[in-house]
Design a protein around this motif. Structure first.
Motif, PDB file in Angstrom:
ATOM      1  N   MET A 117      50.993  30.130  43.043  1.00 19.94           N
ATOM      2  CA  MET A 117      50.463  31.093  42.075  1.00 19.94           C
ATOM      3  C   MET A 117      50.697  30.599  40.638  1.00 19.94           C
ATOM      4  SD  MET A 117      48.988  34.034  42.584  1.00 19.94           S
ATOM      5  CE  MET A 117      48.592  35.582  41.801  1.00 19.94           C
ATOM      6  N   PHE A 145      48.140  29.602  37.554  1.00 14.12           N
ATOM      7  CA  PHE A 145      48.214  30.131  36.185  1.00 14.12           C
ATOM      8  C   PHE A 145      48.229  28.989  35.184  1.00 14.12           C
ATOM      9  CE2 PHE A 145      50.730  34.055  37.667  1.00 14.12           C
ATOM     10  CZ  PHE A 145      49.550  34.674  37.990  1.00 14.12           C
ATOM     11  N   LEU A 185      44.874  27.333  34.986  1.00 12.56           N
ATOM     12  CA  LEU A 185      43.907  28.213  34.309  1.00 12.56           C
ATOM     13  C   LEU A 185      44.166  28.261  32.810  1.00 12.56           C
ATOM     14  CD1 LEU A 185      43.472  31.347  36.579  1.00 12.56           C
ATOM     15  CD2 LEU A 185      41.685  29.879  35.687  1.00 12.56           C
ATOM     16  N   PHE A 186      45.429  28.414  32.475  1.00 12.70           N
ATOM     17  CA  PHE A 186      45.776  28.532  31.060  1.00 12.70           C
ATOM     18  C   PHE A 186      45.473  27.230  30.321  1.00 12.70           C
ATOM     19  CE2 PHE A 186      48.469  29.106  27.327  1.00 12.70           C
ATOM     20  CZ  PHE A 186      48.076  30.385  26.976  1.00 12.70           C
ATOM     21  N   CYS A 226      41.794  26.998  29.789  1.00 14.29           N
ATOM     22  CA  CYS A 226      41.389  27.907  28.704  1.00 14.29           C
ATOM     23  C   CYS A 226      41.742  27.306  27.348  1.00 14.29           C
ATOM     24  CB  CYS A 226      42.080  29.251  28.848  1.00 14.29           C
ATOM     25  SG  CYS A 226      41.414  30.212  30.175  1.00 14.29           S
ATOM     26  N   LEU A 275      48.704  36.864  21.433  1.00 18.09           N
ATOM     27  CA  LEU A 275      48.603  36.554  22.869  1.00 18.09           C
ATOM     28  C   LEU A 275      49.904  35.951  23.387  1.00 18.09           C
ATOM     29  CD1 LEU A 275      45.171  34.951  23.803  1.00 18.09           C
ATOM     30  CD2 LEU A 275      46.099  37.133  24.487  1.00 18.09           C
ATOM     31  N   ALA A 306      52.594  38.503  23.435  1.00 13.83           N
ATOM     32  CA  ALA A 306      52.499  39.425  24.581  1.00 13.83           C
ATOM     33  C   ALA A 306      53.095  38.767  25.826  1.00 13.83           C
ATOM     34  CB  ALA A 306      51.049  39.811  24.820  1.00 13.83           C
ATOM     35  N   ALA A 307      52.763  37.497  26.017  1.00 10.49           N
ATOM     36  CA  ALA A 307      53.296  36.788  27.193  1.00 10.49           C
ATOM     37  C   ALA A 307      54.819  36.690  27.109  1.00 10.49           C
ATOM     38  CB  ALA A 307      52.673  35.398  27.286  1.00 10.49           C
ATOM     39  N   PHE A 314      56.458  40.065  27.845  1.00  7.53           N
ATOM     40  CA  PHE A 314      56.495  40.356  29.283  1.00  7.53           C
ATOM     41  C   PHE A 314      57.544  39.490  29.975  1.00  7.53           C
ATOM     42  CE2 PHE A 314      53.286  43.340  30.837  1.00  7.53           C
ATOM     43  CZ  PHE A 314      52.647  43.645  29.650  1.00  7.53           C
ATOM     44  N   ASN A 315      57.633  38.249  29.534  1.00 11.41           N
ATOM     45  CA  ASN A 315      58.639  37.360  30.125  1.00 11.41           C
ATOM     46  C   ASN A 315      60.044  37.907  29.871  1.00 11.41           C
ATOM     47  OD1 ASN A 315      60.627  34.987  29.880  1.00 11.41           O
ATOM     48  ND2 ASN A 315      58.908  34.109  31.007  1.00 11.41           N
ATOM     49  N   ALA A 345      43.611  35.246  30.957  1.00 12.58           N
ATOM     50  CA  ALA A 345      44.664  34.321  31.413  1.00 12.58           C
ATOM     51  C   ALA A 345      46.048  34.908  31.166  1.00 12.58           C
ATOM     52  CB  ALA A 345      44.514  32.987  30.677  1.00 12.58           C
ATOM     53  N   VAL A 346      46.218  35.499  29.981  1.00 11.73           N
ATOM     54  CA  VAL A 346      47.519  36.113  29.687  1.00 11.73           C
ATOM     55  C   VAL A 346      47.768  37.300  30.621  1.00 11.73           C
ATOM     56  CG1 VAL A 346      48.825  37.355  27.912  1.00 11.73           C
ATOM     57  CG2 VAL A 346      47.604  35.302  27.312  1.00 11.73           C
ATOM     58  N   LEU A 357      46.725  37.684  33.584  1.00 17.37           N
ATOM     59  CA  LEU A 357      47.096  37.189  34.919  1.00 17.37           C
ATOM     60  C   LEU A 357      48.598  36.982  34.998  1.00 17.37           C
ATOM     61  CD1 LEU A 357      44.538  34.490  36.090  1.00 17.37           C
ATOM     62  CD2 LEU A 357      45.090  36.659  37.149  1.00 17.37           C
ATOM     63  N   TYR A 358      49.118  36.368  33.948  1.00 19.58           N
ATOM     64  CA  TYR A 358      50.565  36.131  33.929  1.00 19.58           C
ATOM     65  C   TYR A 358      51.333  37.445  33.872  1.00 19.58           C
ATOM     66  CZ  TYR A 358      55.178  34.974  32.214  1.00 19.58           C
ATOM     67  OH  TYR A 358      56.533  34.909  32.065  1.00 19.58           O
ATOM     68  N   THR A 359      50.914  38.311  32.945  1.00 16.67           N
ATOM     69  CA  THR A 359      51.669  39.558  32.759  1.00 16.67           C
ATOM     70  C   THR A 359      51.582  40.436  34.006  1.00 16.67           C
ATOM     71  OG1 THR A 359      49.756  40.480  31.638  1.00 16.67           O
ATOM     72  CG2 THR A 359      51.475  39.621  30.251  1.00 16.67           C
ATOM     73  N   SER A 392      51.272  39.407  37.010  1.00 18.64           N
ATOM     74  CA  SER A 392      52.037  38.813  38.114  1.00 18.64           C
ATOM     75  C   SER A 392      53.508  39.225  38.063  1.00 18.64           C
ATOM     76  CB  SER A 392      51.928  37.285  38.064  1.00 18.64           C
ATOM     77  OG  SER A 392      52.704  36.803  36.993  1.00 18.64           O
ATOM     78  N   SER A 440      45.758  39.636  41.848  1.00 17.91           N
ATOM     79  CA  SER A 440      45.564  39.832  40.398  1.00 17.91           C
ATOM     80  C   SER A 440      44.369  39.017  39.910  1.00 17.91           C
ATOM     81  CB  SER A 440      46.810  39.401  39.626  1.00 17.91           C
ATOM     82  OG  SER A 440      47.903  40.148  40.033  1.00 17.91           O
TER      83      SER A 440
END
Lengths: 312, 484, 339
Positions: free
Chosen positions: A1, A5, A8-9, A12, B429, B432-433, B436-437, C113-114, C116-118, C120, C283
């Motif tokens: 998984m 990510f 994908l990231f 992007c 962005l 935000a990541a 969450f981390n 993309a973000v 997806l991470y959040t 997860s 997700s």
């Protein structure tokens, strides 16, 4: 998984790095402090005045404003940045129609000052910083009402489309009225003073009133303007209540303010049929039934004004 | 697992000694002193340099050689020594070679007897150790000056000196197949949830590590998930800090040979707290704490915001600042993003150089870096002054939070990249990541963002402010309150 | 266990609602302020069946474990559709924001993309992040108020001709798509479901009223011409002189967008997980579904309308009501599966 990510990231990121607008470096921009718009309906002439530290004035022309800006960018060899524009001079009232678009497109500050050039030209080598500071001082001292880009846009979007703008003419600074792309005329100095009180945004800090044997100052500590309306015999009666706190000859001050306000209402509402004192909002708020039943566009200009000034 | 681990001690003395030499491959520091003990062949084993010779001579060899029993056997001699002679305070018995070597290499003297299938061990450690001194990494003004050292037992004593309560429990057990490092699990058994202690103990004991030479070896086993940017296990060099944490129901882990204690669980808000906070007056501490929060934001975001705003949203900048920037960037050869990243990388290189070089040379690194490179780079136009200033402010702000240095170093670079590429959108962005981390960080069910998320109003008295001890003395707080 | 606290439920839904508020493009007026009150009262009424249902002890986990597929799948579909609409709003809104991209698809891809991470990281992480983001939202509103304060004109609070209270109420109700999310989230909330729902609605109403008040009194005549009043409000409210500060609000806008999309992704992925435990990349499937839905709506020219209200009523009220009525016959819906 996680690998998915990561992939994908990364994709992007790579995509965006390639697809995003190329970043304009700080040194590749020219920072504009003042601008002058002119020309004819078919040709826009633009003169940009950069901040002294970043360049010299440049001129360009084009069929539209965007084209003119492109032309100036080509001439200066740099991207034009107008986000710090402090003064926008224009000599055609119809430019106000495209102001909102300009504000969004070129990220103009809503506090940017506007100056209408009435049958005059900006002199060669004019110091735009000085001009802007002079305008600012006029406002800060309550000599002209607050008339920045936001105010003008807001007034232009009103029902009658009338807006108050500072005017530079051969006689010097003044204040004029624009309506639906037309210049209605310049207001008298008494009317301008009255508008400062009626609009209730920037009051003078001091007014000169007659003393016993000479002119003396009336120091304004604070003031508050309130507009209320009621319908009497089918005619809107608008009461302007001005509450003053100050020191000096208050009676003389009250007389002066009352006279100025009456002149302002007379010149703008009665003579020019322009609402720049929030009359429309006041009538809608206080007389909604009447507003819904009558042709208010005509009725409101027949309104009777009563100015009540109280001083403490 | 070593083949001798469970092998019991051979009763024949010579064979026993032969086996010991065989296992240790005739290591030079194994000292075997053979003698007769009440007529029975015996040997006292020690590890060279690990024991105090004078203590052995006075307290073990001298009394033992005088033992004379009427009908001596190995069992009666052992029983006599154990029951009648108090040779050392730290006494034990080794049944197999693993235990024997562990004791031997920990500085114990081991007594083996012909005919006995076990060995007696006496604690006579006498190795050289560093004195208890002020911790170099966690300076403070008003707190205690003693710091943990490399010897676990000394560290235990430092702890005990402050906590005389019988509720403080310390469990010693070895970890590391080869190093057999002593770990000491410390906790207040009336405050800490037993489940937490059990889980930590199980995790530590189930590791298959060969060695434990620093806290980093064990940290992954105490963290709940991979991919956390921020630590969920804290370390300290200060016994007073460790005591404070233990009183909050946390578990401390002391490692022999490491002058740091690990503390589980760690909350993110603790990175902003120091022992001095509780020495100064509350209003001052509150002010300093907010400055630290500000410093955190500055060190993380300032260079990125600067780059993002200058490149993508110049209208946000103050006019004077924008013009200053435009002028200074006029002749810069690199892009603003590259400049910012370059300056930060150079700083990291200089910092690493200063850390790794001998102290005598380390000082000159800062002179070369600060005066020569910095000044020359600016005057030659390679780097603009504003970017250097912004980076310096960010880096200095980072010094306020040494605990967060590792994640901040990387995040700062990431933020600059995002800000340079995508402006405030990119920063938001990445932010935000990161948020969450950070929120995903959990240590044994305790969220590291507590008490902010989940929000606990009561705990704000030591997060948003620092109230006086008059108020804090009531309602003993334990981290278990944050358990989700 | 993936349970959240009642306060976290409130903040998560409130933030999701705040995103919709920012993207609101309908005409505003004083009627909108009354309309908001009516819309939130209506939402409160719509919540009653689900609150009664949860009071009876209903759990979605127990329901899904009894092999009931249709309703959870409908919820998944709803969340994907709402996610698609959110992406669409982002695309439209991004034209008025200072984004560094010319292509809105790139914006969506990056945010996706973000998310997806959040997503997860799970519901609990999301709930905690929501609490911190809520603090940030309050801070931002403070800045907005500070900037807008001087431009507030109470004279602008008058009834408008081109707006009705009922029309505004319906429009605001159509944006209140968080009620179905509330239904699912109540399954994961520890206690105080009624209190947290009321708190959510009350705070949302307060937020709406504050923003509507600012938009009306600050923008005045400009309001009628504004496509996205909130964005225009940010561009004219200046905490400092001669600069515009609207780019600053981009930070909170993106954060709220991530929060909202994460919520929808987490919920749909969670429901998919309960229905099909073996299904992987849930997700990713949800996000891709949302982007696909956004593309389809964009091509169809979708606008918030009656269908949104029907969806909200169906998922937030009708389905819980039906469950309530059938609860007595199905006591097993109350229990968590033991396996």
């Amino acid at each position: 998984m996680r690998k998915i990510f990561a992939v994908l990231f990364s994709i992007c990121t790579l995509l965006c790095t390639g697809c995003s607008k190329s970043v304009t470096e700080v040194r590749d921009r020219i920072y504009i402090q003042g601008a002058k718009l002119g020309g004819s309906p078919t040709l826009t002439e633009l003169t940009l005045y950069p901040f002294e530290e970043t360049g010299t004035p440049i001129s360009g022309e084009g069929l539209t404003m965007a084209a003119a800006i492109e032309e100036t960018a080509v001439q200066s060899g740099k991207a034009v940045f107008m986000g710090h524009l402090e003064l926008l001079c224009f000599d055609r009232a119809s430019f106000t129609d495209s102001m909102q678009e300009c504000m969004e497109e070129y990220r103009l500050s809503p506090a940017c000052k506007l100056l209408y050039l009435h049958e005059t030209e900006l002199p060669e080598g004019i110091d735009t910083t000085l001009l802007t500071d002079q305008l600012r001082q006029e406002e800060e001292n309550g000599r002209i009402p607050e008339t920045d880009l936001f105010h003008v846009l807001s007034e232009c979007a009103g029902d009658d489309g009338a807006a108050l703008v500072p005017v530079l003419s051969e006689e010097g600074f003044g204040v004029g009225l624009l309506q639906n792309g037309e210049f209605l005329g310049t207001l008298s100095s008494h009317a301008v003073q009255g508008l400062c009180w009626l609009r209730g945004e920037n009051y003078p800090r001091r007014i000169s009133v007659a003393g016993n044997d000479r002119m003396v100052n009336y120091e304004v500590h604070s003031a508050q303007t309130e507009l209320s309306a009621e319908i009497q015999n089918g005619i809107p009666h608008v009461t302007v209540t001005l509450r003053l706190r100050g020191s000096g000859n208050s009676e003389a001050a009250k007389r002066l303010i009352k006279a100025a306000c009456s002149i302002a209402a007379e010149e703008t509402v009665k003579e020019m049929h322009a609402d720049v004192i929030g009359l429309d909002a006041c009538l809608r708020k206080d007389c909604p039934k009447y507003y819904a039943q009558h042709d208010f566009e005509t009725a409101k200009f027949a309104a009777v004004f009563d100015v009540v000034v109280t001083a403490s | 697992m070593n083949e001798f681990a469970e092998e019991t001690i051979h009763p024949d003395l010579q064979q026993n000694i032969r086996r010991l030499r065989e296992i240790s491959d005739n290591t030079s520091d194994l000292m075997v002193n053979e003698f007769l003990l009440s007529g029975i062949p015996a040997a006292l084993l020690t590890c060279e340099g690990m024991v105090a010779t004078s203590i052995i001579t006075e307290l073990i060899l001298e009394p033992i050689t005088h033992v004379q029993l009427s009908a001596p056997t190995a069992q009666t001699v052992f029983s006599h020594i154990q029951n009648r002679l108090l040779l050392s305070l730290d006494r034990s018995e080794a049944k197999n070679y693993r235990d024997l070597f562990r004791f031997l290499n920990s500085g114990f003297a081991v007594l083996i007897l012909h005919g006995a299938s076990s060995a007696l061990v006496f604690g006579v450690q006498g190795y050289d150790k560093r004195a208890v001194m002020e911790p170099s990494g966690e300076s403070n003004i008003m707190g205690a000056r003693d710091g943990l050292i490399e010897v676990v037992r000394i560290n235990m004593s430092l702890l005990r000196r402050r906590m005389k309560t019988p509720f403080l429990k310390m469990e010693l057990f070895p970890v590391g197949d080869k190093t057999q490092t002593d770990l000491c699990l410390c906790y207040m058994h009336d405050r800490v949830p037993q489940k937490l202690v059990r889980e930590i103990r199980e995790r530590l004991q189930s590791t298959e590590l060969e060695s434990v030479l620093s806290t980093g070896y064990l940290q992954p086993f105490l963290e709940n998930r991979r991919g956390n940017l921020f630590d969920t296990v804290s370390t300290t060099q200060r016994p007073d800090v460790l005591c404070a944490k233990l009183l909050e129901g946390r578990v401390g882990i002391l490692i022999d040979g490491v002058p740091y204690a690990m503390i589980v669980p760690k909350l993110f808000s603790e990175s902003f707290q120091t022992m001095d906070d509780y020495c100064f007056r509350p209003y001052y501490t509150t002010c300093i704490r907010w400055i630290k929060y500000l410093a955190f934001l500055i060190t993380l975001l300032l260079p990125a915001l600067y780059v993002a705003v200058a490149l993508h949203h110049p209208e946000l900048l103050n006019r004077t600042l924008l013009l200053l920037l435009a002028q200074s960037e006029e002749n810069a050869p690199l892009s603003l993003t590259a400049e910012a990243i370059g300056v930060l990388l150079i700083y990291e290189i200089i910092r690493e150089a200063g850390l790794r070089l001998p102290k005598a040379v380390g000082g000159s690194v800062s002179i070369v870096a600060g005066l020569i490179i910095g000044d020359a780079a600016v005057s030659s136009g390679l780097i603009s002054t504003p970017i250097l200033t912004v980076t310096a402010i960010a880096v200095i702000s980072g010094f306020v939070l040494p605990d967060l240095n590792q994640p901040l170093t990387l995040l700062r670079l990431g933020m600059i990249l995002a800000g340079g590429l995508w402006g405030l959108f990119g920063i938001s962005l990445v932010g935000a990541a990161v948020l969450f981390n950070l929120c995903a960080g959990e240590s044994f069910g305790m969220p590291s963002t507590a008490p902010i998320a989940p929000f606990r109003r009561k705990s704000m008295r030591d997060v948003l402010t620092r109230v006086s001890f008059r108020k804090m003395q009531s309602g003993h707080f334990t981290v278990e309150e944050y358990h989700e | 266990m993936n349970r959240i606290r009642s306060g976290q439920l409130t903040t998560a839904l409130l933030l999701s609602n705040a995103f919709m508020l920012m993207c609101m493009s309908a005409p505003m007026g004083m009627e909108s302020m009354w309309g908001a009150v009516i819309a939130f009262v209506l939402q409160g009424i719509l919540c009653i069946p689900m609150l009664l249902l949860y009071k009876e002890g209903f759990t979605l986990t127990a329901y899904c474990s009894r092999k009931h597929y249709i309703v959870p799948l409908l919820f998944v579909l709803y969340f994907i559709v709402r996610g698609g609409i959110s992406f669409l709003l982002l695309w439209k809104g991004s034209e008025h924001l200072s984004l560094p991209f010319s292509q809105p698809l790139i914006t969506a891809a990056l945010i996706g993309a973000v998310c997806l991470y959040t997503a997860s990281l799970g519901l609990r992480t999301f709930a905690r992040a929501g609490t911190i983001a809520f603090g940030f939202l309050i801070f931002t509103l403070g800045i907005l108020l500070l900037g807008a304060w001087q431009r507030i004109d109470f004279q602008q609070l008058y009834p408008t001709a081109d707006n009705t209270v009922f029309g505004s109420a319906m429009h605001i109700l159509s944006l209140g798509d968080t009620l179905p999310a509330l239904f699912v989230l109540l399954s994961f909330t520890d206690q105080k479901s009624a209190f947290s729902s009321l708190r959510f609605l009350g705070l949302s109403l307060l937020l709406w009223e504050v923003i509507l008040f600012l938009c009306i009194t600050v923008l005045g005549n400009l309001l009628s011409a504004a496509e996205y009043p909130f964005f225009l409000l940010t561009s004219v409210s200046q905490p400092l002189t001669t600069q515009r500060a609207d780019a600053f609000y981009l930070i909170v806008f993106v954060l709220l967008c991530v929060i909202r999309l994460t919520l929808l992704t987490v919920l749909s992925a969670h429901l998919l997980g309960m229905l099909f435990p073996g299904l992987r990349c849930r997700s990713i499937l949800s996000i891709l579904g949302m982007i696909g839905a956004a593309a389809a709506f964009s091509a169809m020219g979708f606008e918030e309308n009656l269908w949104c209200i029907i969806g909200i009523v169906l998922f937030a009220c009708v389905i819980p009501l039906l469950f309530c009525l059938r609860m007595k016959k199905n006591p097993e819906w109350k229990e968590e599966p033991t396996s």
